[in-house]
Design a protein around this motif. Sequence first.
Motif, PDB file in Angstrom:
ATOM      1  N   GLN A  11       0.819  -1.203   0.000  1.00 44.23           N
ATOM      2  CA  GLN A  11       0.000   0.000   0.000  1.00 44.23           C
ATOM      3  C   GLN A  11       0.858   1.261   0.000  1.00 44.23           C
ATOM      4  OE1 GLN A  11      -2.804  -0.159   3.208  1.00 44.23           O
ATOM      5  NE2 GLN A  11      -4.010  -1.805   2.289  1.00 44.23           N
ATOM      6  N   LEU A  12       1.984   1.210   0.697  1.00 39.56           N
ATOM      7  CA  LEU A  12       2.881   2.357   0.770  1.00 39.56           C
ATOM      8  C   LEU A  12       3.462   2.683  -0.604  1.00 39.56           C
ATOM      9  CD1 LEU A  12       4.055   4.313   2.872  1.00 39.56           C
ATOM     10  CD2 LEU A  12       5.987   2.728   3.125  1.00 39.56           C
ATOM     11  N   SER A  39       2.225   1.827  -3.488  1.00 40.81           N
ATOM     12  CA  SER A  39       1.136   2.277  -4.348  1.00 40.81           C
ATOM     13  C   SER A  39       0.813   3.749  -4.110  1.00 40.81           C
ATOM     14  CB  SER A  39      -0.111   1.422  -4.094  1.00 40.81           C
ATOM     15  OG  SER A  39      -1.200   1.877  -4.867  1.00 40.81           O
ATOM     16  N   LYS A  40       0.812   4.151  -2.840  1.00 39.64           N
ATOM     17  CA  LYS A  40       0.564   5.553  -2.490  1.00 39.64           C
ATOM     18  C   LYS A  40       1.644   6.454  -3.082  1.00 39.64           C
ATOM     19  CE  LYS A  40       0.709   8.603   1.562  1.00 39.64           C
ATOM     20  NZ  LYS A  40       0.904   8.653   3.035  1.00 39.64           N
ATOM     21  N   TRP A  41       2.898   6.037  -2.970  1.00 33.73           N
ATOM     22  CA  TRP A  41       3.998   6.849  -3.502  1.00 33.73           C
ATOM     23  C   TRP A  41       3.969   6.898  -5.030  1.00 33.73           C
ATOM     24  CZ3 TRP A  41       8.141   4.442   0.244  1.00 33.73           C
ATOM     25  CH2 TRP A  41       8.010   5.057   1.500  1.00 33.73           C
ATOM     26  N   ARG A  42       3.460   5.840  -5.648  1.00 34.77           N
ATOM     27  CA  ARG A  42       3.330   5.866  -7.111  1.00 34.77           C
ATOM     28  C   ARG A  42       2.339   6.933  -7.544  1.00 34.77           C
ATOM     29  NH1 ARG A  42       0.658   1.273 -11.148  1.00 34.77           N
ATOM     30  NH2 ARG A  42       1.296   2.287 -13.102  1.00 34.77           N
ATOM     31  N   HIS A  43       1.209   7.002  -6.860  1.00 33.46           N
ATOM     32  CA  HIS A  43       0.203   8.028  -7.188  1.00 33.46           C
ATOM     33  C   HIS A  43       0.758   9.432  -6.930  1.00 33.46           C
ATOM     34  CE1 HIS A  43      -3.038   5.320  -8.177  1.00 33.46           C
ATOM     35  NE2 HIS A  43      -2.902   4.685  -7.025  1.00 33.46           N
ATOM     36  N   GLN A  44       1.661   9.528  -5.968  1.00 36.42           N
ATOM     37  CA  GLN A  44       2.227  10.824  -5.604  1.00 36.42           C
ATOM     38  C   GLN A  44       3.338  11.263  -6.565  1.00 36.42           C
ATOM     39  OE1 GLN A  44       3.579  10.961  -1.521  1.00 36.42           O
ATOM     40  NE2 GLN A  44       4.909  12.731  -1.890  1.00 36.42           N
TER      41      GLN A  44
END
Length: 434
Positions: free
Chosen positions: A83-84, A86-91
Amino acid sequence: HFYNDSCGENIISSLEKIIFLTFSLDDPSSYLTMELTTLLVSAVVLLVIFLWFRRSDPRLPPSPMRPLPLVGHLFNMSRDSRQLFSKWRHQCGDIYSLYLGGAHVVVLNSYDIIKEALVKKADVLSDRPPFFIDQATCIPDKGVVFSNGNSWKEQRSVSLSILRAFGMGKNLLANRIQDEASCYVNYLASLNGHATDIRVMTNICTSNIICSILIGHRFEYDDQDFQNLMYKMGLVVSDQQNVSLVNFMFWLKYLPGDLFRAKRITTNVHAVLDLLKKFIDEKKRHMEDSSDVCNLIDAFILERNKKIQAGISTTLDDKSLTKIMFELFIAGTETTSTTICWCILYLLHNPEVQDKIYAEIKEKVGTSRAPNIQDKNQLHYVNAVIHETQRLGSIVPLSVTHMCSEEVTLRGYTLPKGTYVLPNLDSVLHDKVT
């Protein structure tokens, strides 16, 4: 100018006063010690301030947040990185930087960029960085998984050719899998429907297949050497999470005690290697000089002897053979058995899929015999279930870490020599687009 000069002077002045009160000035040696300590503390403070305010290189992929001095983003990591990441990818997008200890790590997301890096630019992105489990073997330049350069090319080529030979013609590999699968099914049937944890037996059966390929025979489940091998390997695998920090800060393994399980991993790795060496020595004593071989040890030694007799320089020695066997045991056993357990778990929660599998096997194979490798092309639904299990399970979400052997440009960003590259397979396997 990264920080206010007067602020820096005040910090150093305060530190000097604190240290001054700690030492007796009546003793000249105490004064000298104080001066050295003051110099050391001042240098550390200045280094930390410099690292904190240092501007990032715009040529590098962006980072999700400013890294801390010395430790980088290590404190931002969590046990569940899916999840971490994935979050950084969106960011940050499909390519971003992390700093773990002293290592610059670039994370790749999406099918296209991973293919570009690992296929189209494989010549500069195929090296492996140093990892603790590899260093713990004391033969880090051997084997296939963690070696680099010509040694890696030769050992990979020979290992693949041997394994492919086992899988073609006589279907030696398939037959041994079939034999072990029969033992596994018989064990499950003997439980008479009682609830049980199948992970241990699944792991044992998978390891036995690896044994039959490497050594030439399977072990009985109560064999002492086999049980010892399984126990030690289990400890090595289970301790990997604890030692992950040491991969980026090697000096942690020298700390008193064994907080990161580094010492225990080293002990167990050597125990596994000693058992594998024992198997090699036994095989060498009974080996016949024949081209008709049925295990990796014999095939590897014959290939090495051919090269030596032809006067060809080779890296195929006993240490390389031991390391390859170790890698096949550690990597092959855990990944295969975990995938099987995930498949069974998914089927338990989706009984309608079980019914479809049974119906296809009954129609295409019948119930008078067990399915075998020759039936594979007819069992389309069974194949689809296996592939979907591998996709959903994604048991190695960050694959194997690669390293740049030289500076390379990727998607307009510069990756310096020595950069670690992590392909995020979850970004492909769980991407709605792909």
